[in-house]
Design a protein around this motif. Structure first.
Motif, short mmCIF file in Angstrom:
data_model
loop_
_atom_site.label_atom_id
_atom_site.label_comp_id
_atom_site.label_asym_id
_atom_site.label_seq_id
_atom_site.Cartn_x
_atom_site.Cartn_y
_atom_site.Cartn_z
N TYR A 287 -2.70 0.18 -4.32
CA TYR A 287 -2.61 -1.17 -3.76
C TYR A 287 -2.01 -2.08 -4.82
O TYR A 287 -2.54 -2.19 -5.94
CB TYR A 287 -3.99 -1.68 -3.35
N THR A 288 -0.89 -2.75 -4.48
CA THR A 288 -0.16 -3.55 -5.45
C THR A 288 -0.06 -4.99 -4.97
O THR A 288 0.24 -5.26 -3.81
CB THR A 288 1.25 -2.99 -5.68
N ASP B 198 -10.70 6.36 0.33
CA ASP B 198 -11.13 4.96 0.30
C ASP B 198 -10.15 4.02 1.00
O ASP B 198 -10.33 2.81 0.96
CB ASP B 198 -11.32 4.51 -1.16
N MET B 199 -9.13 4.55 1.62
CA MET B 199 -8.20 3.69 2.35
C MET B 199 -8.84 3.29 3.68
O MET B 199 -9.08 4.14 4.54
CB MET B 199 -6.87 4.42 2.61
N SER B 200 -9.14 2.04 3.83
CA SER B 200 -9.83 1.60 5.04
C SER B 200 -9.54 0.12 5.28
O SER B 200 -9.12 -0.61 4.38
CB SER B 200 -11.34 1.81 4.92
N GLU B 201 -9.79 -0.32 6.50
CA GLU B 201 -9.63 -1.73 6.83
C GLU B 201 -10.64 -2.58 6.06
O GLU B 201 -10.36 -3.71 5.69
CB GLU B 201 -9.80 -1.94 8.33
N MET C 249 -4.29 -1.48 -8.02
CA MET C 249 -5.59 -0.85 -7.89
C MET C 249 -5.38 0.54 -7.30
O MET C 249 -4.79 0.67 -6.22
CB MET C 249 -6.52 -1.68 -7.01
N ILE C 250 -5.86 1.55 -8.01
CA ILE C 250 -5.68 2.93 -7.58
C ILE C 250 -7.03 3.47 -7.12
O ILE C 250 -8.01 3.47 -7.88
CB ILE C 250 -5.14 3.81 -8.73
N VAL C 251 -7.09 3.90 -5.88
CA VAL C 251 -8.34 4.43 -5.33
C VAL C 251 -8.05 5.79 -4.68
O VAL C 251 -6.90 6.13 -4.41
CB VAL C 251 -8.94 3.46 -4.29
N LYS C 252 -9.10 6.52 -4.42
CA LYS C 252 -8.95 7.82 -3.77
C LYS C 252 -8.46 7.64 -2.33
O LYS C 252 -8.71 6.63 -1.70
CB LYS C 252 -10.28 8.58 -3.78
N CYS D 245 0.84 -1.19 0.00
CA CYS D 245 0.00 0.00 0.00
C CYS D 245 0.88 1.24 0.00
O CYS D 245 1.73 1.41 0.88
CB CYS D 245 -0.92 -0.01 1.22
N ASP D 246 0.71 2.11 -1.01
CA ASP D 246 1.50 3.33 -1.12
C ASP D 246 0.59 4.52 -1.38
O ASP D 246 -0.38 4.43 -2.15
CB ASP D 246 2.51 3.23 -2.26
N TYR D 247 0.93 5.64 -0.75
CA TYR D 247 0.16 6.87 -0.92
C TYR D 247 0.89 7.81 -1.86
O TYR D 247 2.07 8.10 -1.66
CB TYR D 247 -0.07 7.56 0.43
N ASP D 248 0.19 8.26 -2.93
CA ASP D 248 0.75 9.22 -3.86
C ASP D 248 0.21 10.61 -3.52
O ASP D 248 -0.97 10.89 -3.72
CB ASP D 248 0.38 8.85 -5.30
N GLN D 249 1.08 11.46 -2.99
CA GLN D 249 0.65 12.77 -2.50
C GLN D 249 0.18 13.67 -3.63
O GLN D 249 -0.75 14.45 -3.46
CB GLN D 249 1.79 13.45 -1.74
#
Length: 243
Positions: free
Chosen positions: A64-65, A130-133, A124-127, A53-57
């Motif tokens: 998500y890879t 949408d990062m959640s358990e 998978m690229i999400v907003k 999981c990586d965050y693109d600022q």
């Protein structure tokens, strides 16, 4: 094409029909008997665990890879991703190629042209919101399904018990196919005994029957309908009320 009589007959049974929009295949009935869960089927590649999981600022998106390989990859088969448990919008990429960009990524999608024999990378690229358990749990439900080119996609099945003749009647209608499968069926009782076999016509309503002794000690009787093609087996459970 269905004839008028066949259409009328289908309409009479529609109330009792069970629509099977999507059935996961087994390689054979022998595999069905020994595979304790979906993850042990030859046709299934699970995508659970190992997600990065990586965050693109810059885009304020979460990437998500997941890296995976298809066991016994077969270039003559089709590969689908089952995302029916997913509830998120975003972008899906396989090996750096965009598969879909959607408000909702749920469903079953064809990945055949994107999958390679060696290691594959799913992104998978999400907003950011949408990062959640919950999403992480949903990602662990994803899997790849190997399907034959000639296959049954969906079908309807209905059962009817004739008390007077003690006959169990089964009606089967193939509603969608890929390629030109030549399907056959095997109907088995709860003891694993074969009670009926035959060919399946893909363009009409199929009828087959067997003797069924109503056991008043049991609320329901149990049968299995095996739909076989050259490359795979679909298994449909049939439950008959004994009231």
């Amino acid at each position: 094409m269905f004839t008028k009589n066949i259409k009328e007959e289908i309409n009479r049974f529609n109330k009792r029909m069970t629509c099977v929009e999507y059935a996961l295949p087994f390689s054979s009935y022998e595999e069905y008997k020994v595979a304790p869960s979906i993850m042990y089927r030859h046709a299934i590649t699970m995508l659970r665990d190992g997600w990065d999981c990586d965050y693109d600022q810059l885009s304020q998106s979460i990437f998500y890879t997941k890296n995976f390989e298809i066991t016994d990859y077969d270039g003559s088969k089709d590969y689908l991703i089952d995302m029916r448990q997913l509830d998120v919008s975003g972008t899906l990429l396989i090996n750096n190629r965009a598969v879909m960009i959607s408000k909702c990524l749920t469903g079953v999608h064809d990945l055949t042209q994107y999958i390679s024999e060696s290691e594959n990378t799913l992104i998978m690229i999400v907003k950011h919101d949408d990062m959640s358990e919950q999403l992480k749990r949903q990602l662990n439900t994803l899997y790849i399904v190997e399907r034959a080119n000639d296959r049954i996609v969906s079908y309807d099945v209905a059962t009817d018990y004739n008390v007077n003749s003690e006959r169990l009647e089964v009606q089967l209608k193939i509603t969608d196919i890929e390629g030109a499968p030549i399907p056959t069926y095997i109907l088995m009782d709860s003891l694993g005994q074969t009670v009926a076999t035959g060919d399946i016509c893909v363009d009409q309503l199929n009828h087959f029957s067997c003797t069924h002794s109503n056991n008043s000690l049991l609320n329901r009787s149990y049968y299995q309908l095996l739909i076989d093609t050259e490359d795979e087996t679909l298994v449909q459970n049939l439950y008959i009320d004994n009231d």
